[in-house]
Scaffold this motif. Structure first.
Motif, PDB file in Angstrom:
ATOM      1  N   ASN A   1       0.877  -1.362  -0.063  1.00 40.37           N
ATOM      2  CA  ASN A   1       0.028   0.105  -0.186  1.00 40.37           C
ATOM      3  C   ASN A   1       1.034   1.303   0.009  1.00 40.37           C
ATOM      4  O   ASN A   1       0.543   2.293   0.330  1.00 40.37           O
ATOM      5  CB  ASN A   1      -1.182  -0.002   1.112  1.00 40.37           C
ATOM      6  CG  ASN A   1      -0.293   0.025   2.607  1.00 40.37           C
ATOM      7  OD1 ASN A   1       0.901  -0.237   2.653  1.00 40.37           O
ATOM      8  ND2 ASN A   1      -1.153   0.145   3.524  1.00 40.37           N
TER       9      ASN A   1
ATOM     10  N   ARG B   1     -11.884  -0.839  11.472  1.00 38.84           N
ATOM     11  CA  ARG B   1     -11.612   0.313  10.797  1.00 38.84           C
ATOM     12  C   ARG B   1     -11.050   0.231   9.507  1.00 38.84           C
ATOM     13  O   ARG B   1     -11.026   0.950   8.652  1.00 38.84           O
ATOM     14  CB  ARG B   1     -10.422   1.005  11.703  1.00 38.84           C
ATOM     15  CG  ARG B   1     -10.104   2.354  10.952  1.00 38.84           C
ATOM     16  CD  ARG B   1      -8.963   2.974  11.752  1.00 38.84           C
ATOM     17  NE  ARG B   1      -7.665   2.387  12.041  1.00 38.84           N
ATOM     18  CZ  ARG B   1      -6.628   2.726  12.766  1.00 38.84           C
ATOM     19  NH1 ARG B   1      -6.647   3.923  13.499  1.00 38.84           N
ATOM     20  NH2 ARG B   1      -5.588   2.019  12.630  1.00 38.84           N
TER      21      ARG B   1
ATOM     22  N   MET C   1     -13.753   0.995   4.914  1.00 39.53           N
ATOM     23  CA  MET C   1     -13.620   1.360   3.799  1.00 39.53           C
ATOM     24  C   MET C   1     -13.965   0.338   2.450  1.00 39.53           C
ATOM     25  O   MET C   1     -13.520   0.702   1.330  1.00 39.53           O
ATOM     26  CB  MET C   1     -11.984   1.573   3.309  1.00 39.53           C
ATOM     27  CG  MET C   1     -11.558   3.060   4.282  1.00 39.53           C
ATOM     28  SD  MET C   1     -12.618   4.613   3.805  1.00 39.53           S
ATOM     29  CE  MET C   1     -11.655   5.125   2.453  1.00 39.53           C
TER      30      MET C   1
ATOM     31  N   MET D   1      -5.496  -1.928   6.020  1.00 37.78           N
ATOM     32  CA  MET D   1      -4.167  -2.732   6.720  1.00 37.78           C
ATOM     33  C   MET D   1      -4.309  -2.480   8.385  1.00 37.78           C
ATOM     34  O   MET D   1      -5.068  -1.774   8.844  1.00 37.78           O
ATOM     35  CB  MET D   1      -2.818  -1.382   6.492  1.00 37.78           C
ATOM     36  CG  MET D   1      -1.669  -2.275   7.200  1.00 37.78           C
ATOM     37  SD  MET D   1      -0.204  -1.665   6.261  1.00 37.78           S
ATOM     38  CE  MET D   1       1.203  -2.560   6.914  1.00 37.78           C
TER      39      MET D   1
ATOM     40  N   ARG E   1      -5.316   3.567  -1.619  1.00 36.39           N
ATOM     41  CA  ARG E   1      -5.072   2.950  -0.200  1.00 36.39           C
ATOM     42  C   ARG E   1      -6.476   2.431   0.323  1.00 36.39           C
ATOM     43  O   ARG E   1      -6.650   1.702   1.346  1.00 36.39           O
ATOM     44  CB  ARG E   1      -4.530   3.792   0.665  1.00 36.39           C
ATOM     45  CG  ARG E   1      -2.811   3.863   0.717  1.00 36.39           C
ATOM     46  CD  ARG E   1      -2.253   4.929   1.310  1.00 36.39           C
ATOM     47  NE  ARG E   1      -0.606   4.729   1.140  1.00 36.39           N
ATOM     48  CZ  ARG E   1       0.137   6.000   1.291  1.00 36.39           C
ATOM     49  NH1 ARG E   1      -0.422   7.172   1.370  1.00 36.39           N
ATOM     50  NH2 ARG E   1       1.279   5.804   1.131  1.00 36.39           N
ATOM     51  N   ALA E   2      -7.664   3.212  -0.077  1.00 35.39           N
ATOM     52  CA  ALA E   2      -8.911   3.058   0.427  1.00 35.39           C
ATOM     53  C   ALA E   2      -9.275   1.555  -0.111  1.00 35.39           C
ATOM     54  O   ALA E   2      -9.896   1.027   0.504  1.00 35.39           O
ATOM     55  CB  ALA E   2      -9.762   4.038  -0.355  1.00 35.39           C
TER      56      ALA E   2
ATOM     57  N   LEU F   1     -14.173   7.681  10.792  1.00 35.45           N
ATOM     58  CA  LEU F   1     -13.335   8.831  10.204  1.00 35.45           C
ATOM     59  C   LEU F   1     -13.152   8.896   8.548  1.00 35.45           C
ATOM     60  O   LEU F   1     -13.218   9.579   7.760  1.00 35.45           O
ATOM     61  CB  LEU F   1     -11.920   9.056  10.848  1.00 35.45           C
ATOM     62  CG  LEU F   1     -11.019  10.306  10.425  1.00 35.45           C
ATOM     63  CD1 LEU F   1     -11.754  11.462  10.686  1.00 35.45           C
ATOM     64  CD2 LEU F   1      -9.712  10.122  11.069  1.00 35.45           C
ATOM     65  N   ALA F   2     -12.441   7.443   8.189  1.00 38.36           N
ATOM     66  CA  ALA F   2     -11.723   7.382   6.789  1.00 38.36           C
ATOM     67  C   ALA F   2     -13.169   7.378   5.860  1.00 38.36           C
ATOM     68  O   ALA F   2     -13.256   8.298   4.971  1.00 38.36           O
ATOM     69  CB  ALA F   2     -10.936   6.348   6.522  1.00 38.36           C
TER      70      ALA F   2
ATOM     71  N   LYS G   1     -16.410  10.517   1.568  1.00 42.67           N
ATOM     72  CA  LYS G   1     -17.500  11.303   1.825  1.00 42.67           C
ATOM     73  C   LYS G   1     -18.914  10.873   1.974  1.00 42.67           C
ATOM     74  O   LYS G   1     -19.851  11.086   1.383  1.00 42.67           O
ATOM     75  CB  LYS G   1     -17.451  12.361   0.581  1.00 42.67           C
ATOM     76  CG  LYS G   1     -16.422  13.056   0.002  1.00 42.67           C
ATOM     77  CD  LYS G   1     -15.839  14.223   0.873  1.00 42.67           C
ATOM     78  CE  LYS G   1     -14.588  14.749   0.331  1.00 42.67           C
ATOM     79  NZ  LYS G   1     -13.842  15.026   1.641  1.00 42.67           N
TER      80      LYS G   1
ATOM     81  N   LYS H   1     -14.399  11.010   5.616  1.00 38.63           N
ATOM     82  CA  LYS H   1     -13.576  12.090   5.218  1.00 38.63           C
ATOM     83  C   LYS H   1     -13.004  11.862   3.652  1.00 38.63           C
ATOM     84  O   LYS H   1     -12.806  12.619   2.785  1.00 38.63           O
ATOM     85  CB  LYS H   1     -12.268  12.470   5.782  1.00 38.63           C
ATOM     86  CG  LYS H   1     -12.881  12.903   7.362  1.00 38.63           C
ATOM     87  CD  LYS H   1     -13.691  14.130   7.344  1.00 38.63           C
ATOM     88  CE  LYS H   1     -14.247  14.172   8.712  1.00 38.63           C
ATOM     89  NZ  LYS H   1     -15.366  15.595   8.518  1.00 38.63           N
ATOM     90  N   ALA H   2     -12.726  10.405   3.448  1.00 35.91           N
ATOM     91  CA  ALA H   2     -11.913  10.068   2.275  1.00 35.91           C
ATOM     92  C   ALA H   2     -12.992   9.845   1.034  1.00 35.91           C
ATOM     93  O   ALA H   2     -12.716   9.887   0.042  1.00 35.91           O
ATOM     94  CB  ALA H   2     -11.034   8.904   2.466  1.00 35.91           C
TER      95      ALA H   2
ATOM     96  N   LEU I   1      -4.836   2.761  16.932  1.00 38.28           N
ATOM     97  CA  LEU I   1      -5.984   3.581  16.996  1.00 38.28           C
ATOM     98  C   LEU I   1      -5.741   4.690  17.274  1.00 38.28           C
ATOM     99  O   LEU I   1      -4.648   5.321  17.795  1.00 38.28           O
ATOM    100  CB  LEU I   1      -7.129   2.783  17.809  1.00 38.28           C
ATOM    101  CG  LEU I   1      -7.442   1.372  17.612  1.00 38.28           C
ATOM    102  CD1 LEU I   1      -8.304   0.855  18.718  1.00 38.28           C
ATOM    103  CD2 LEU I   1      -8.171   1.398  16.211  1.00 38.28           C
ATOM    104  N   TYR I   2      -6.728   5.814  17.113  1.00 36.56           N
ATOM    105  CA  TYR I   2      -6.414   7.148  17.184  1.00 36.56           C
ATOM    106  C   TYR I   2      -7.028   7.377  18.626  1.00 36.56           C
ATOM    107  O   TYR I   2      -8.340   7.360  18.952  1.00 36.56           O
ATOM    108  CB  TYR I   2      -7.316   8.060  16.319  1.00 36.56           C
ATOM    109  CG  TYR I   2      -7.108   7.622  14.691  1.00 36.56           C
ATOM    110  CD1 TYR I   2      -5.686   7.455  14.467  1.00 36.56           C
ATOM    111  CD2 TYR I   2      -8.378   7.444  13.922  1.00 36.56           C
ATOM    112  CE1 TYR I   2      -5.892   7.043  13.031  1.00 36.56           C
ATOM    113  CE2 TYR I   2      -8.168   7.237  12.721  1.00 36.56           C
ATOM    114  CZ  TYR I   2      -6.893   6.899  12.180  1.00 36.56           C
ATOM    115  OH  TYR I   2      -6.752   6.216  10.851  1.00 36.56           O
TER     116      TYR I   2
ATOM    117  N   ILE J   1      -2.764   7.668  -4.996  1.00 33.15           N
ATOM    118  CA  ILE J   1      -2.345   7.023  -3.984  1.00 33.15           C
ATOM    119  C   ILE J   1      -3.576   6.601  -2.745  1.00 33.15           C
ATOM    120  O   ILE J   1      -3.667   5.709  -2.274  1.00 33.15           O
ATOM    121  CB  ILE J   1      -1.088   7.311  -3.125  1.00 33.15           C
ATOM    122  CG1 ILE J   1      -0.575   6.063  -2.379  1.00 33.15           C
ATOM    123  CG2 ILE J   1      -1.063   8.546  -2.370  1.00 33.15           C
ATOM    124  CD1 ILE J   1      -0.283   4.801  -2.859  1.00 33.15           C
ATOM    125  N   ASN J   2      -4.320   8.132  -2.639  1.00 36.57           N
ATOM    126  CA  ASN J   2      -5.338   7.923  -1.399  1.00 36.57           C
ATOM    127  C   ASN J   2      -6.365   6.714  -1.654  1.00 36.57           C
ATOM    128  O   ASN J   2      -7.008   6.101  -1.116  1.00 36.57           O
ATOM    129  CB  ASN J   2      -5.740   8.984  -1.330  1.00 36.57           C
ATOM    130  CG  ASN J   2      -4.994  10.143  -0.822  1.00 36.57           C
ATOM    131  OD1 ASN J   2      -3.772   9.690   0.088  1.00 36.57           O
ATOM    132  ND2 ASN J   2      -4.782  11.411  -1.062  1.00 36.57           N
TER     133      ASN J   2
END
Lengths: 233, 240
Positions: free
Chosen positions: B48, B149, B153, B81, B76-77, B100-101, B107, B104-105, B88-89, B72-73
């Motif tokens: 990735n 997580r 995606m 991984m 990676r979606a 989150l992803a 939408k 944001k990534a 974790l956040y 690349i984004n």
């Protein structure tokens, strides 16, 4: 010593109104500069961390330049220098509006943002790099990973040092009197020259600075305590 | 689905990956094992592009991941991984870690993202922890959140980098069971692990790596019963 204190003179009537006006200007110039310097400082640090050489070079120069020159010089530079550099239209507009105030905000913002950028960078470096990695691995862009994952954690770590930057900014705003911003110190000076009550005027103003400072640090610390507890690694 | 063509990577003078070529099919579960320092983690981190390669090509779903034209984004979606240390956040809740992803990534609207998150938490068996913070969970639970997580995606491939190595022994199984379920559901998985029981049970193929190369690869049957390479035999003798 047969000086008779006359506190009522500065705490009533016209002089009191001057102090209140000055206080409002001080709060405005500091508040605005705090918000703007945080924004600018964050942007500069983020650009610096992109690992793009040219951005790195520009941001480091910016930080070193503005950190290592006296604020007073910067105030004078923008105050007298902008007239020469800026286009006539902008100058006219600035003169028609509050030119001194604008220069004050610009100088304080640029000066403080250089320090804040460094504080935030220290915060970012203290966040494990895996946080950036994990967020990039889910498909977030660099900017998104910074905004939602790295910076929120970094801010909480650097809050104590950011508080001292905010307090410095508040105190530095008194230098804006030299270019004619009618803030707290300017007003105290004015009361002194009208009434020769310098001791009273500057005492009152001193206490006001202390009060604002304490409110800033207390407020941020309470916010900090409320949210910091969850951060563990 | 994933084509790896003669990849090389150096860290300074150190030649970490020394010419790996492999083909991984859709739905396949591949386990990578080998001694530490053999380049396993580096290898899957290249897939990735958390690490860049200096030579060769990695093609994921027809896209050359190191080509400047590849977003690349977006790539990676499609490649989830899971890390050894969960990552974790810590400043947001379990639920937000997962949403989150997608929000944001990709939408995806909040409502929908949360629905997906709850489904995934159910699937990894910890839906009741959605509003806790990562630090309030056990290691095994944290790793299951990390898997959720990654799945949020809806990736086509999941990479696992030693997902159980940082766990207390009694928590390893809860994570492995989730991974076994995923494997049975047909998600393409590439797993770096020392859990040979897991490899035997669910892997379609096992790669053995050392010195930055895949020394041998084959079905679990072949790998455990009839290893060809001396180095593999030695390795198996030590860990089994």
């Amino acid at each position: 010593m047969n000086y008779e204190f006359n506190w009522m003179l500065v705490l009533t009537g016209e002089y009191r109104d001057w102090i209140i006006k000055g206080l409002i200007i001080t709060l405005k110039i500091s508040g605005l500069s705090i918000v703007l310097s945080m924004l600018l400082g964050t942007i500069i640090t983020t650009l610096r961390m992109t690992r793009i050489k040219i951005l790195e070079w520009i941001t480091i120069s910016y930080i070193e330049f503005f950190r290592n020159t006296p604020l007073l010089i910067q105030l004078f530079f923008w105050y007298f220098g902008s007239y020469v550099v800026l286009p006539e239209v902008i100058n006219q507009w600035l003169y028609a509006h509050n030119y001194e105030f604008a220069v004050g905000v610009v100088s304080l913002t640029i000066y403080t943002s250089a320090f804040i950028a460094e504080e935030i960078r220290a915060g970012i470096l203290s966040i494990p790099k895996e946080q950036m990695e994990a967020s990039r691995a889910t498909g977030l862009s660099f900017i998104q990973a910074m905004s939602y994952v790295v910076l929120p954690q970094a801010f909480r770590i650097v809050i104590p040092t950011l508080i001292s930057q905010f307090l410095n900014l508040l105190k530095n705003s008194s230098l804006a009197m030299t270019i004619g911003v009618m803030e707290l110190t300017y007003m105290a000076r004015q009361i002194e020259s009208y009434s020769f009550r310098g001791f009273e005027a500057f005492t009152v103003v001193t206490l006001l600075y202390i009060a604002i400072s304490l409110i800033i640090s207390l407020g941020i610390n309470i916010y900090n305590k409320k949210f910091l507890r969850m951060i563990k690694y | 689905m994933i084509k790896i063509e003669n990849i090389h990577k150096w860290y300074g003078d150190f030649h970490v990956l020394q010419g790996i070529s492999e083909h991984i099919n859709s739905g396949e579960v591949v386990v990578i094992c080998g001694p530490s320092g053999s380049g396993k983690s580096t290898f899957i981190r290249c897939i990735n592009r958390l690490e860049d390669i200096q030579q060769g090509k990695i093609i994921v779903e027809g896209k050359d991941i190191n080509s400047p034209e590849t977003d690349i984004n977006q790539l990676r979606a499609e490649v989830g991984m899971v890390f050894q240390q969960f990552n974790l956040y810590p400043h947001i809740t379990v639920l937000k870690n997962i949403t989150l992803a997608p929000m944001k990534a990709k939408k995806i609207p909040k409502k929908e993202a949360e629905k997906i998150a709850y489904e995934l938490l159910e699937r990894v068996g910890i839906h009741e922890q959605a509003h806790k913070y990562p630090a309030e969970l056990s290691g095994g639970q944290q790793q299951r959140v990390a898997i959720a997580r990654g799945l949020a995606m809806r990736p086509k491939v999941m990479l696992f980098d030693e997902p159980t190595s940082a766990l207390d022994p009694e928590m390893i199984n809860e994570v492995l069971n989730v991974m076994k379920d995923l494997a049975r559901e047909g998600i393409t998985m590439i797993v770096v692990t020392h859990e040979m029981g897991f490899a035997r049970e669910v892997a379609d193929r096992i790669f053995f790596m050392d010195y930055g190369k895949i020394l041998e690869g084959g079905t679990p049957e072949h790998f455990f019963k009839n290893p060809q390479h001396e180095r593999t035999k030695l390795f198996l003798k030590e860990i089994l």
